[in-house]
Structure formats: structure tokens, C-alpha cells
Scaffold this motif. Structure first.
Motif, PDB file in Angstrom:
ATOM      1  N   LYS A  54       8.387  43.601  47.656  1.00  0.00           N
ATOM      2  CA  LYS A  54       6.963  43.356  47.893  1.00  0.00           C
ATOM      3  C   LYS A  54       6.156  44.397  47.129  1.00  0.00           C
ATOM      4  CE  LYS A  54       6.496  41.106  52.331  1.00  0.00           C
ATOM      5  NZ  LYS A  54       6.240  41.310  53.741  1.00  0.00           N
ATOM      6  N   PRO A  55       5.018  44.019  46.550  1.00  0.00           N
ATOM      7  CA  PRO A  55       4.248  45.008  45.819  1.00  0.00           C
ATOM      8  C   PRO A  55       3.715  46.088  46.748  1.00  0.00           C
ATOM      9  CG  PRO A  55       3.062  42.929  45.988  1.00  0.00           C
ATOM     10  CD  PRO A  55       4.414  42.703  46.560  1.00  0.00           C
ATOM     11  N   ARG A  56       3.580  47.286  46.203  1.00  0.00           N
ATOM     12  CA  ARG A  56       3.088  48.414  46.992  1.00  0.00           C
ATOM     13  C   ARG A  56       1.651  48.139  47.423  1.00  0.00           C
ATOM     14  NH1 ARG A  56       3.500  54.543  44.815  1.00  0.00           N
ATOM     15  NH2 ARG A  56       4.145  55.430  46.790  1.00  0.00           N
ATOM     16  N   ARG A  57       1.350  48.374  48.714  1.00  0.00           N
ATOM     17  CA  ARG A  57      -0.012  48.103  49.182  1.00  0.00           C
ATOM     18  C   ARG A  57      -0.899  49.323  48.944  1.00  0.00           C
ATOM     19  NH1 ARG A  57      -0.694  44.915  54.487  1.00  0.00           N
ATOM     20  NH2 ARG A  57       0.307  46.608  55.609  1.00  0.00           N
ATOM     21  N   VAL A  58      -2.164  49.073  48.709  1.00  0.00           N
ATOM     22  CA  VAL A  58      -3.081  50.187  48.478  1.00  0.00           C
ATOM     23  C   VAL A  58      -4.287  50.083  49.416  1.00  0.00           C
ATOM     24  CG1 VAL A  58      -2.537  50.589  46.033  1.00  0.00           C
ATOM     25  CG2 VAL A  58      -4.337  48.995  46.634  1.00  0.00           C
ATOM     26  N   VAL A  59      -4.746  51.254  49.836  1.00  0.00           N
ATOM     27  CA  VAL A  59      -5.991  51.321  50.597  1.00  0.00           C
ATOM     28  C   VAL A  59      -7.101  51.565  49.583  1.00  0.00           C
ATOM     29  CG1 VAL A  59      -7.310  52.634  52.300  1.00  0.00           C
ATOM     30  CG2 VAL A  59      -4.854  52.276  52.626  1.00  0.00           C
ATOM     31  N   LYS A  60      -8.074  50.636  49.545  1.00  0.00           N
ATOM     32  CA  LYS A  60      -9.191  50.819  48.620  1.00  0.00           C
ATOM     33  C   LYS A  60     -10.294  51.572  49.360  1.00  0.00           C
ATOM     34  CE  LYS A  60      -8.002  46.852  45.856  1.00  0.00           C
ATOM     35  NZ  LYS A  60      -8.274  45.491  45.453  1.00  0.00           N
ATOM     36  N   ALA A  61     -10.163  52.899  49.355  1.00  0.00           N
ATOM     37  CA  ALA A  61     -11.085  53.733  50.145  1.00  0.00           C
ATOM     38  C   ALA A  61     -12.501  53.704  49.572  1.00  0.00           C
ATOM     39  CB  ALA A  61     -10.572  55.169  50.197  1.00  0.00           C
ATOM     40  N   VAL A  62     -12.588  53.691  48.248  1.00  0.00           N
ATOM     41  CA  VAL A  62     -13.887  53.552  47.570  1.00  0.00           C
ATOM     42  C   VAL A  62     -13.694  52.409  46.584  1.00  0.00           C
ATOM     43  CG1 VAL A  62     -15.602  54.660  46.086  1.00  0.00           C
ATOM     44  CG2 VAL A  62     -14.440  55.998  47.847  1.00  0.00           C
ATOM     45  N   ASN A  63     -14.570  51.403  46.669  1.00  0.00           N
ATOM     46  CA  ASN A  63     -14.251  50.156  45.989  1.00  0.00           C
ATOM     47  C   ASN A  63     -15.410  49.668  45.114  1.00  0.00           C
ATOM     48  OD1 ASN A  63     -12.736  47.951  45.353  1.00  0.00           O
ATOM     49  ND2 ASN A  63     -13.025  46.906  47.300  1.00  0.00           N
ATOM     50  N   GLY A  64     -15.779  50.502  44.129  1.00  0.00           N
ATOM     51  CA  GLY A  64     -16.832  50.082  43.193  1.00  0.00           C
ATOM     52  C   GLY A  64     -18.202  50.586  43.614  1.00  0.00           C
ATOM     53  N   VAL A  65     -18.355  51.913  43.626  1.00  0.00           N
ATOM     54  CA  VAL A  65     -19.620  52.515  44.062  1.00  0.00           C
ATOM     55  C   VAL A  65     -20.382  53.052  42.857  1.00  0.00           C
ATOM     56  CG1 VAL A  65     -20.571  54.542  45.256  1.00  0.00           C
ATOM     57  CG2 VAL A  65     -18.923  53.082  46.412  1.00  0.00           C
ATOM     58  N   SER A  66     -21.672  52.749  42.804  1.00  0.00           N
ATOM     59  CA  SER A  66     -22.530  53.264  41.731  1.00  0.00           C
ATOM     60  C   SER A  66     -23.839  53.760  42.339  1.00  0.00           C
ATOM     61  CB  SER A  66     -22.880  52.160  40.720  1.00  0.00           C
ATOM     62  OG  SER A  66     -21.718  51.583  40.182  1.00  0.00           O
ATOM     63  N   PHE A  67     -24.280  54.932  41.910  1.00  0.00           N
ATOM     64  CA  PHE A  67     -25.630  55.401  42.238  1.00  0.00           C
ATOM     65  C   PHE A  67     -25.932  56.630  41.377  1.00  0.00           C
ATOM     66  CE2 PHE A  67     -22.959  57.767  45.242  1.00  0.00           C
ATOM     67  CZ  PHE A  67     -23.457  59.064  45.133  1.00  0.00           C
ATOM     68  N   GLN A  68     -27.181  57.025  41.399  1.00  0.00           N
ATOM     69  CA  GLN A  68     -27.589  58.232  40.663  1.00  0.00           C
ATOM     70  C   GLN A  68     -28.352  59.135  41.608  1.00  0.00           C
ATOM     71  OE1 GLN A  68     -29.928  56.702  37.417  1.00  0.00           O
ATOM     72  NE2 GLN A  68     -28.094  56.370  36.187  1.00  0.00           N
ATOM     73  N   LEU A  69     -28.240  60.445  41.364  1.00  0.00           N
ATOM     74  CA  LEU A  69     -28.977  61.399  42.198  1.00  0.00           C
ATOM     75  C   LEU A  69     -29.676  62.399  41.271  1.00  0.00           C
ATOM     76  CD1 LEU A  69     -29.601  62.422  45.061  1.00  0.00           C
ATOM     77  CD2 LEU A  69     -27.485  63.748  44.971  1.00  0.00           C
ATOM     78  N   ALA A  70     -30.998  62.409  41.370  1.00  0.00           N
ATOM     79  CA  ALA A  70     -31.777  63.284  40.480  1.00  0.00           C
ATOM     80  C   ALA A  70     -31.776  64.722  41.011  1.00  0.00           C
ATOM     81  CB  ALA A  70     -33.211  62.766  40.377  1.00  0.00           C
ATOM     82  N   GLN A  71     -31.975  65.643  40.088  1.00  0.00           N
ATOM     83  CA  GLN A  71     -32.067  67.073  40.409  1.00  0.00           C
ATOM     84  C   GLN A  71     -33.105  67.288  41.520  1.00  0.00           C
ATOM     85  OE1 GLN A  71     -31.053  68.704  37.001  1.00  0.00           O
ATOM     86  NE2 GLN A  71     -30.145  70.326  38.248  1.00  0.00           N
ATOM     87  N   GLY A  72     -32.718  68.058  42.560  1.00  0.00           N
ATOM     88  CA  GLY A  72     -33.657  68.411  43.623  1.00  0.00           C
ATOM     89  C   GLY A  72     -33.824  67.348  44.687  1.00  0.00           C
ATOM     90  N   GLN A  73     -33.087  66.220  44.566  1.00  0.00           N
ATOM     91  CA  GLN A  73     -33.211  65.148  45.539  1.00  0.00           C
ATOM     92  C   GLN A  73     -32.079  65.232  46.573  1.00  0.00           C
ATOM     93  OE1 GLN A  73     -35.665  62.208  45.322  1.00  0.00           O
ATOM     94  NE2 GLN A  73     -36.562  64.069  44.510  1.00  0.00           N
ATOM     95  N   THR A  74     -32.285  64.605  47.716  1.00  0.00           N
ATOM     96  CA  THR A  74     -31.265  64.597  48.764  1.00  0.00           C
ATOM     97  C   THR A  74     -30.874  63.160  49.079  1.00  0.00           C
ATOM     98  OG1 THR A  74     -32.218  66.570  49.707  1.00  0.00           O
ATOM     99  CG2 THR A  74     -30.752  65.361  51.107  1.00  0.00           C
ATOM    100  N   LEU A  75     -29.567  62.924  49.070  1.00  0.00           N
ATOM    101  CA  LEU A  75     -29.041  61.591  49.383  1.00  0.00           C
ATOM    102  C   LEU A  75     -28.299  61.656  50.713  1.00  0.00           C
ATOM    103  CD1 LEU A  75     -28.151  58.640  48.205  1.00  0.00           C
ATOM    104  CD2 LEU A  75     -25.984  59.805  47.831  1.00  0.00           C
TER     105      LEU A  75
END
Ligand code: SF4
Length: 326
Positions: free
Chosen positions: A27-48
Motif C-alpha cells: 500500500k502506498p505510504r500515507r501522508v498527513v497534509k498539515a499545510v495544504n497550499g497556503v499563500s499570503f503576504q505580510l508587510a513590514q510592521g503589520q500583524t497577522l
């Protein structure tokens, strides 16, 4: 405003140990997709603010953005540089520019050292100042986080949880970082102490212009501290946008449910009072279509078969939900 952090389609997968039966049956090895296609930007001095239930991938994402875990795909740019194509020396330099404050204030400090020695060690290791300037800088750091300099001779066991967390923040600030990542940094503290530490973060952000990522499972904890909120569910961002907009006018049914789960916020939030039911599914067995559909009060037929759009632009927020399909 220049971007300090740019995350592009980031994916972090953890392969599971293969059992003997899996090996024999090929059986193929199973994987946990903990992060699955995340995109964002954070500008200098900003809080996310990064919010979501336990296990949604927030901590893995924060570690990946600092280059602390291997990624399956995607890109992280810190101040313009792709951190995964950097050499070891450059990655070490990044570790200094991006600091973490951890959840457990006691476990993150050396119990055998006085807190002053802990701070002095960081200053010496990173050669932040001349050796003769170290004691004065330790006193300055203690005062920056609201601790009297007399406490520097104490060990963590002789301080309260809130005081230890302040030391954790001072240790992170000791290297003059550009980015501070606070991972559930108040969740282990009493509610009254939580407010004090949140105010400390708020003051530091305003006075020093720090860029911050604040990770929490409680949206009510972060919304007034952060300019932007990203809501994660099973490894994906389902809603991201200006924090007051996400908080007061949540679009995604999951964000609405998270807000409903904050008892003292019902009066402020303009959403119905249904409760978020059930537990998130296992990341090993993510439902087809929209991963939130088994718990969604607004589920439609197409939610069960087709994945929602990655991001529908709604002005100040972006949402991943079929309700907003164009
Ligand atoms: Fe609910 Fe469908 Fe939106 Fe998913 S895509 S959150 S199931 S309405």
C-alpha cells in the motif's frame, strides 16, 4: 509598504510510518497534509493573526515560514530572499531575524539558569553588544517587557507564568528581530494575565514597529491585536482579510462558527447563534469537496463533490467557499 514575508502555495506533508501490513500489501505510504497550499503576504510592521482549531496546521505553517520544517512544495520569501534556496549560513542569519515566543513559558526557559543569565547568554551568543554592555542591556530588556531588573537573578521556578512569558518575549527581542512569531503564547496563562501579555505585544508592536504573526485558536484573543486575520481549516486558509471585517462581518461559515464559539462576543458579532458542531475530520481522511462540509450549516450539494475556489476576492477579504462562487 514592502513585504517582509511572502508565502506562496506552501505545502508541508508528513509521511506516516509504514506498518508491516502496508509494506507486505504494498500500500502506498500515507501522508498527513498539515499545510495544504497556503499563500499570503505580510508587510513590514503589520500583524497577522492565524486562527483555527487545534490540529488545523497553524503551528506547522509558522515553523515552515521560519524554515524549521521541510516543505513538500511552495515558496517562502523573507525580505525578498527564498529561504529554502539559501545556504546554511543565510538560514542561521534568518533564525536571528525571525524569533518565536512559545506556548509554555516554563518549558521554554532553562530551569537551572537565572532569567538574567538566559538573556545574557543570547546577547553574547549573537554578539548583540560588547561584553561590558551585557548587564545594562539585560536590565533594559527586562524593563521593556515590564519586569523589574531585580527579578533577573531569579530562576523560572521563582517567577509566575506571566512573568516567565515576559522573559520569553524579552529573550526573543534580545536579538532585535524583524519578525516575532507568537505561538499560542497566552493560551497557557490565566485570563487576567493573558490580557496583560496581549497588551505587552500590542505596545511592543506599536513602539518598535515589529512585524508579528500571532497564532491562536481563539479569534477573540487576536482580532484587536492584528491588522489581518487568516482563518485556517485542515491545512488551508479559508478566509483572510482585515481583522475588523473578518470579525464583524465573517463570510466563511467556519469563521462564523468560530466567532459563535466566543461566548462574550455574541452581542458584538452579527451572526446567528448556531454552535460549531463535531470535531474536525482526521487530516489523514480529508472529506471530498469542501473539507468543512460535514460540519457546515450552509452545506450545498456541490460542496460535497467539488472543492471550493481557492480564494474569492471580496474586497478587504478573500474567502474559499462555494457560497461566493462567481
Ligand atoms: Fe459550507 Fe459549502 Fe462553503 Fe464549504 S463550500 S464552507 S460546505 S457552504
Amino acid at each position: 509598504m514592502s513585504q517582509l514575508l511572502e508565502i506562496e502555495n506552501l505545502q508541508v506533508h508528513f509521511p506516516l510510518q509504514q506498518g508491516i501490513v502496508d509494506f507486505l500489501t504494498r500500500k502506498p505510504r500515507r501522508v498527513v497534509k498539515a499545510v495544504n497550499g497556503v499563500s499570503f503576504q505580510l508587510a513590514q510592521g503589520q500583524t497577522l493573526g492565524l486562527v483555527g482549531e487545534s490540529g488545523c496546521g497553524k503551528t506547522t505553517l509558522s515553523r515552515a515560514m521560519l524554515g524549521l520544517v521541510d516543505v513538500a512544495a511552495g515558496r517562502v520569501r523573507f525580505d525578498g530572499d527564498d529561504i529554502f534556496s539559501q545556504n546554511r549560513a543565510a538560514r542561521l542569519a534568518l533564525r536571528r531575524r525571525a524569533q518565536m515566543v512559545f506556548q509554555d513559558p516554563f518549558a521554554s526557559l532553562n530551569p537551572k539558569m537565572s532569567v538574567g543569565s538566559t538573556l545574557a547568554e543570547v546577547l553574547r551568543f549573537h554578539r548583540i553588544c560588547l561584553p561590558r554592555q551585557v548587564p545594562a542591556r539585560v536590565a533594559e530588556l527586562m524593563e521593556m517587557v515590564g519586569l523589574s531588573r531585580e527579578l533577573s537573578v531569579r530562576k523560572p521556578s521563582e517567577l509566575s507564568g506571566g512573568q516567565c512569558q515576559r522573559v520569553g518575549v524579552a529573550r526573543a527581542l534580545a536579538v532585535n528581530p524583524d519578525l516575532l512569531v507568537a505561538d499560542e503564547s497566552v493560551s497557557a496563562l490565566d485570563v487576567s494575565i493573558q490580557a496583560q501579555i496581549l497588551n505587552l505585544f500590542l505596545n511592543l508592536q506599536q513602539e518598535m514597529g515589529l512585524t508579528m504573526v500571532f497564532i491562536a485558536h481563539d479569534l477573540g484573543v487576536v482580532w484587536h491585536l492584528c491588522q489581518t486575520i487568516a482563518v485556517m481549516y485542515l491545512g488551508r486558509i479559508v478566509e483572510i482579510g482585515a481583522s475588523s471585517e473578518v470579525f464583524h462581518n465573517p463570510r466563511h461559515p467556519y469563521t462564523q462558527a468560530l466567532i459563535r464559539a466566543i461566548p462574550q462576543m455574541h452581542a458584538e458579532a452579527s451572526v446567528s447563534t448556531d454552535l460549531l458542531s463535531g470535531e474536525p475530520p482526521s487530516p489523514l481522511d480529508i472529506p471530498r469537496g469542501c473539507a468543512f462540509h460535514p460540519r457546515c450549516v450552509r452545506v450545498m450539494a456541490n460542496c460535497r463533490s467539488g472543492a471550493p475556489p481557492e480564494s474569492v476576492d471580496m474586497g478587504t477579504v478573500q474567502v474559499a467557499c462555494h457560497l461566493y462562487d462567481k
